[in-house]
Write a protein that holds these residues in place. Structure first.
Motif, PDB file in Angstrom:
ATOM      1  N   MET A 148       0.824  -1.207   0.000  1.00 44.01           N
ATOM      2  CA  MET A 148       0.000   0.000   0.000  1.00 44.01           C
ATOM      3  C   MET A 148       0.861   1.263   0.000  1.00 44.01           C
ATOM      4  N   GLN A 149       1.923   1.267   0.799  1.00 44.06           N
ATOM      5  CA  GLN A 149       2.783   2.454   0.846  1.00 44.06           C
ATOM      6  C   GLN A 149       3.382   2.757  -0.527  1.00 44.06           C
ATOM      7  N   ARG A 150       3.763   1.707  -1.235  1.00 48.03           N
ATOM      8  CA  ARG A 150       4.415   1.900  -2.535  1.00 48.03           C
ATOM      9  C   ARG A 150       3.413   2.204  -3.645  1.00 48.03           C
ATOM     10  N   LEU A 151       2.229   1.650  -3.527  1.00 46.10           N
ATOM     11  CA  LEU A 151       1.203   1.937  -4.529  1.00 46.10           C
ATOM     12  C   LEU A 151       0.636   3.342  -4.380  1.00 46.10           C
ATOM     13  N   LEU A 152       0.661   3.864  -3.141  1.00 45.19           N
ATOM     14  CA  LEU A 152       0.105   5.190  -2.886  1.00 45.19           C
ATOM     15  C   LEU A 152       1.189   6.257  -2.769  1.00 45.19           C
ATOM     16  N   LYS A 153       2.454   5.818  -2.829  1.00 44.58           N
ATOM     17  CA  LYS A 153       3.605   6.729  -2.739  1.00 44.58           C
ATOM     18  C   LYS A 153       3.538   7.583  -1.468  1.00 44.58           C
ATOM     19  N   THR A 154       3.331   6.920  -0.341  1.00 43.59           N
ATOM     20  CA  THR A 154       3.274   7.633   0.928  1.00 43.59           C
ATOM     21  C   THR A 154       3.506   6.654   2.072  1.00 43.59           C
ATOM     22  N   ARG A 155       3.958   7.182   3.187  1.00 40.32           N
ATOM     23  CA  ARG A 155       4.077   6.373   4.399  1.00 40.32           C
ATOM     24  C   ARG A 155       2.675   6.126   4.953  1.00 40.32           C
ATOM     25  N   MET A 156       2.517   5.071   5.745  1.00 33.34           N
ATOM     26  CA  MET A 156       1.222   4.829   6.379  1.00 33.34           C
ATOM     27  C   MET A 156       0.809   6.058   7.180  1.00 33.34           C
ATOM     28  N   TYR A 157      -0.462   6.284   7.279  1.00 40.09           N
ATOM     29  CA  TYR A 157      -1.005   7.485   7.924  1.00 40.09           C
ATOM     30  C   TYR A 157      -0.467   7.675   9.330  1.00 40.09           C
ATOM     31  N   ASP A 159       2.063   5.818  12.383  1.00 40.61           N
ATOM     32  CA  ASP A 159       2.907   4.761  12.945  1.00 40.61           C
ATOM     33  C   ASP A 159       2.267   4.182  14.203  1.00 40.61           C
ATOM     34  N   LEU A 160       1.604   5.041  14.984  1.00 38.53           N
ATOM     35  CA  LEU A 160       0.964   4.583  16.212  1.00 38.53           C
ATOM     36  C   LEU A 160      -0.136   3.565  15.892  1.00 38.53           C
ATOM     37  N   LEU A 161      -0.992   3.891  14.920  1.00 40.03           N
ATOM     38  CA  LEU A 161      -2.064   2.973  14.543  1.00 40.03           C
ATOM     39  C   LEU A 161      -1.496   1.675  13.973  1.00 40.03           C
ATOM     40  N   SER A 162      -0.408   1.777  13.218  1.00 46.31           N
ATOM     41  CA  SER A 162       0.238   0.576  12.669  1.00 46.31           C
ATOM     42  C   SER A 162       0.687  -0.342  13.793  1.00 46.31           C
ATOM     43  N   ASN A 163       1.285   0.249  14.828  1.00 46.77           N
ATOM     44  CA  ASN A 163       1.792  -0.568  15.932  1.00 46.77           C
ATOM     45  C   ASN A 163       0.671  -1.081  16.836  1.00 46.77           C
ATOM     46  N   ILE A 164      -0.403  -0.305  16.982  1.00 50.26           N
ATOM     47  CA  ILE A 164      -1.574  -0.814  17.711  1.00 50.26           C
ATOM     48  C   ILE A 164      -2.141  -2.014  16.965  1.00 50.26           C
ATOM     49  N   ASN A 165      -2.198  -1.904  15.643  1.00 50.98           N
ATOM     50  CA  ASN A 165      -2.651  -3.018  14.800  1.00 50.98           C
ATOM     51  C   ASN A 165      -1.780  -4.253  15.044  1.00 50.98           C
ATOM     52  N   PHE A 166      -0.458  -4.071  15.038  1.00 46.23           N
ATOM     53  CA  PHE A 166       0.440  -5.214  15.204  1.00 46.23           C
ATOM     54  C   PHE A 166       0.323  -5.836  16.591  1.00 46.23           C
ATOM     55  N   TRP A 167       0.543  -5.033  17.623  1.00 45.24           N
ATOM     56  CA  TRP A 167       0.574  -5.590  18.981  1.00 45.24           C
ATOM     57  C   TRP A 167      -0.807  -6.052  19.425  1.00 45.24           C
ATOM     58  N   GLY A 168      -1.841  -5.342  19.007  1.00 47.31           N
ATOM     59  CA  GLY A 168      -3.197  -5.768  19.328  1.00 47.31           C
ATOM     60  C   GLY A 168      -3.522  -7.122  18.722  1.00 47.31           C
ATOM     61  N   TRP A 169      -3.114  -7.317  17.465  1.00 46.49           N
ATOM     62  CA  TRP A 169      -3.373  -8.589  16.787  1.00 46.49           C
ATOM     63  C   TRP A 169      -2.618  -9.738  17.455  1.00 46.49           C
ATOM     64  N   ILE A 194      -9.019   2.303   9.702  1.00 46.27           N
ATOM     65  CA  ILE A 194      -8.808   3.755   9.755  1.00 46.27           C
ATOM     66  C   ILE A 194      -7.443   4.106   9.174  1.00 46.27           C
ATOM     67  N   ASN A 195      -6.417   3.339   9.579  1.00 50.16           N
ATOM     68  CA  ASN A 195      -5.065   3.593   9.086  1.00 50.16           C
ATOM     69  C   ASN A 195      -5.007   3.454   7.567  1.00 50.16           C
ATOM     70  N   MET A 196      -5.700   2.448   7.037  1.00 51.61           N
ATOM     71  CA  MET A 196      -5.695   2.211   5.593  1.00 51.61           C
ATOM     72  C   MET A 196      -6.431   3.322   4.845  1.00 51.61           C
ATOM     73  N   ILE A 197      -7.643   3.657   5.280  1.00 50.29           N
ATOM     74  CA  ILE A 197      -8.437   4.680   4.589  1.00 50.29           C
ATOM     75  C   ILE A 197      -7.738   6.035   4.637  1.00 50.29           C
ATOM     76  N   MET A 198      -7.193   6.393   5.787  1.00 50.28           N
ATOM     77  CA  MET A 198      -6.507   7.685   5.907  1.00 50.28           C
ATOM     78  C   MET A 198      -5.241   7.724   5.051  1.00 50.28           C
ATOM     79  N   THR A 199      -4.568   6.583   4.924  1.00 51.68           N
ATOM     80  CA  THR A 199      -3.387   6.519   4.047  1.00 51.68           C
ATOM     81  C   THR A 199      -3.803   6.730   2.599  1.00 51.68           C
ATOM     82  N   ILE A 200      -4.913   6.135   2.208  1.00 52.17           N
ATOM     83  CA  ILE A 200      -5.418   6.318   0.839  1.00 52.17           C
ATOM     84  C   ILE A 200      -5.744   7.782   0.591  1.00 52.17           C
TER      85      ILE A 200
END
Length: 728
Positions: free
Chosen positions: A80-89, A91-101, A142-148
């Motif tokens: 997604m980062q490479r297709l949208l040419k941007t960093r994820m919206y 980092d905090l949400l990314s890590n909540i996603n990881f550790w929560g999962w 949320i992280n995905m939609i905001m990144t888009i």
């Protein structure tokens, strides 16, 4: 044009990749242990948390949500980062996603072996974990939609279409299927009952396969296959047709899991029609993936990553052809409840999900560590031993499925069953179970090769760091459709509208199927003779759920001559109106139990649960010795259970709830008394009582032990309506 500089977040991808590998080993190891339990049923004799019934949901959850789930997140965050040419919206949400999962996975690994289970296929986790899943999934969305929304690319690429559909659909499925009323911290009852619960569960169950195991991997296919092959996707137009037709049709197909059941006929037929239609979009995706490799087949012969992708996509094509075929009623009548279904599921799991994940791992790890794969030869060895493992796993089970179906249905000239004893079909397929275990061992060996290869690659590479990138700033995107612009190209610039349309496409099927079954009471006719379970029977039913008995036994007799002769009168929708949750099952490793009540005496059940081979020579069922422990069963929340049931529509009176403990004692005493008809039981019972008293310990009467509650439940099954004598 202004160029903007930024960094791709590679660290989150690394975390998800490592978790994928770790949980892949754990989930598949548990699966391999289960395969050997068919051969050595008493492998974990007397150890409750290592019993087959409790480990089976651990295996499915570990493979689906831990292994495949982490692979999805790894691939989505990278692509997604490479297709949208941007960093994820965020980092905090990314890590909540990881550790929560990961915490959810750990919670599953603890609660399922302890017996905290709802029993619903692929949704066994109890209500606190269900809430956590919903929260973490929304964080991901949320992280995905905001990144888009903050992208530097005008159009959203096809892979992201599938990510969006995955997010919205899984959220809807999970929430609606997990609606339950809590009784305690780790016990709840589904708000749906019987037929309604079955329809909602398989609306979820089928589409969990569709929108968790399929659509995100199709998105990964659309990114990684062109990337690895260095070729454009074969057909953009085909990808549009593939996407919209797939997400619209898939959601309707769930009822094909319930053919010939007590589900209303109209719902069954609707599921069949849409299941057949699924062949077209599914194969459209497979063709688009394979033809993307046109012109690079020489590279496929030497590149392990592409080989994994080719077999993975082919496995997807095979599974999505077989699925619609299995939804044909004449085919389903043969395959359902047999090992054919297990083979079908594992073609998708081992080839499509497994091999696509392995290919992605082999391609990503060297790029994240700025190195080359440690050994291309080992990667190719993994491919070949894994492929052989898939063949040796699935083919014997297809054979076993045909043997089971054939033996179950054969009659003598006088109208009796040729194989009246269910165990005759079990002993006949034991060689196939040996081959399945060998195939699983080969596949697991390949995974261990991957682990070694990855460890050596990471050790020789650089530390994973965020990757520098730059891209031109994106001007404000016009919301108006440009002259000559295709409708879909315009939609690809409007991610919110795209998401809403995706939601509408998947909701249509759910609304047409689910609401009439739940709202229109005439769809589920009641039977006056059917009464709620007694307090002790309700406790026994919860034990049945705790021990995972539904994983091996069905409670659904189909209207076939062979099943009616073997088990008794076919099952009626009105018999399940007080079943929260339903327990129809999806596999018959053992016989159907819907009419088991009063078929055997209490002593038979008592001895059978202690040592199944003593009553049924050749049985591959393990013993459940912990049910006989001296600790009294906890009846303290029975009144709370009954009150929750009343809220759900079960007609317990205030007096019945008030006298629940007395009723338990009375029914338990009656069962205990009947057990003394066996001299061996009477002798051993008195001896154990004397020993306990001699040690100064409190002796718990048999009537208060779990086995008595389970016997009460089993003896109730199918006795509400009068049934004919059945084959024993």
């Amino acid at each position: 044009m202004e160029m903007q500089q930024f960094y791709y977040d590679n660290k989150i991808v690394k975390k998800f990749l490592y978790a994928t590998i770790i949980f892949g080993v754990v989930g598949m190891l548990v699966g391999l242990i289960l395969a050997f339990m068919f051969l050595f049923p008493n492998l974990t004799d007397g150890i409750s948390f290592l019993s087959f019934g409790r480990l089976r949901p651990l295996h499915t959850n570990a493979v689906i949500f831990a292994f495949v789930g982490n692979a999805i997140f790894a691939g989505v965050y990278y692509s997604m980062q490479r297709l949208l040419k941007t960093r994820m919206y965020s980092d905090l949400l990314s890590n909540i996603n990881f550790w929560g999962w990961q915490l959810i996975i750990v919670a599953a690994a603890i609660t399922l072996p302890l017996g905290y289970s709802t029993s619903k296929e692929y949704a066994e986790l109890e209500w606190p974990v269900d809430i956590a899943i919903a929260i973490v999934w929304v964080v991901f969305g949320i992280n995905m939609i905001m990144t888009i929304l903050k992208r530097r690319e005008r159009h959203i690429y096809v892979a992201i279409w599938f990510y969006i559909a995955t997010f919205v659909t899984v959220a809807i499925l999970h929430i609606f299927n997990s609606l339950e009323l809590p009784v305690s911290a780790f016990k709840s009852y589904s708000v749906y009952a019987g037929v309604q619960d079955a329809l909602v569960q398989w609306w979820y169950g089928h589409n969990a396969v569709a929108f968790f195991l399929t659509t995100p991997f199709l998105g990964l296919m659309y990114y990684f296959v062109p990337k690895v092959a260095n070729r454009p996707v074969y057909s953009y137009r085909l990808s549009i047709i593939h996407f919209w037709s797939l997400i619209f049709i898939y959601i309707w197909a769930g009822p094909h899991h319930l053919l010939y059941s007590a589900l209303p006929e109209w719902a069954q037929n609707l599921g069949v029609v849409f299941s057949i239609m699924l062949i077209a979009p599914s194969w459209g995706g497979m063709i688009n993936g394979l033809l993307t490799l046109r012109g690079v087949w020489d590279k496929v012969r030497t590149d392990a990553v592409l080989k994994f992708f080719v077999v993975g996509i082919t496995g997807y094509g095979m599974a999505t052809f077989e699925g619609p075929m299995l939804s044909l009623k004449n085919v389903n009548a043969i395959a359902h409840f047999t090992d054919w279904i297990i083979a079908h599921v594992h073609v998708g799991a081992l080839a499509w999900n497994g091999f696509m994940a392995f290919g992605m791992i082999y391609w990503l790890i060297p790029r994240l560590t700025k190195s080359k794969i440690y050994s291309e030869k080992l990667a190719n060895f993994h491919f070949w031993i894994g492929t052989l493992g898939i063949v040796l796993y699935t083919l014997p089970l297809y054979v076993a499925g045909f043997i089971q179906a054939s033996m179950w249905k054969q009659f003598n000239p006088d109208g009796t069953l040729v194989y009246g004893n269910f165990l005759e079909t079990v002993t006949q397929i034991m060689p196939m179970y040996w081959m399945r275990a060998i195939g699983g061992t080969l596949y697991f060996t390949g995974l261990l090769v991957l682990v070694y290869n990855v460890i050596k690659t990471v050790a020789a590479g650089s530390k994973v760091e965020d990757e520098f990138a730059e891209a031109p700033a994106l001007a404000i995107i016009s919301t108006k459709r440009q002259k000559g612009e295709k409708w879909h190209a315009w939609l690809e610039r409007r991610p919110i509208q795209f998401t809403v349309l995706s939601l509408v496409a998947i909701l249509i099927g759910g609304i047409f199927q689910i609401i009439p079954t739940i709202v229109v009471k005439s769809n589920i006719p009641t039977i006056a003779a059917v009464k709620p379970y007694s307090p002790l029977e309700l406790q026994g039913r919860d034990l049945y759920i705790r021990e995972g008995c539904v994983g091996c036994h069905s409670q659904m007799i189909r209207p076939f001559r062979s099943e009616v002769v073997r088990y008794g009168d076919y099952s009626k929708a009105g018999e399940y109106v007080y079943d929260h949750p339903f327990l129809w099952g999806s596999k018959r490793t053992g016989p159907d139990l819907h009419r088991i009540g009063a078929k055997y005496n209490n002593n038979w059940h008592f001895n059978h649960m202690w040592d199944p081979q003593s009553t049924s020579p050749g049985s591959i069922m393990p013993g459940y010795k912990w049910l006989y422990d001296n600790e009294a069963m906890d009846h303290s929340i029975i009144q709370k259970k009954m009150e929750v049931m009343v809220t759900l529509g079960v007609p317990y009176s205030d007096e019945e709830i008030k006298n629940a403990l007395q009723n338990i004692d009375a029914q338990g005493t009656k069962i205990e008394k009947s057990l003394f008809s066996d001299p061996d039981f009477a002798k051993s019972y008195e001896e154990s009582k004397k020993k306990a008293l001699a040690r100064g310990e409190e002796f718990v009467p048999m009537k208060n032990r779990e086995i008595v509650a389970l016997i009460a439940y089993l003896q109730r099954l199918g006795t509400d309506i009068k049934v004919k004598e059945t084959v024993k």
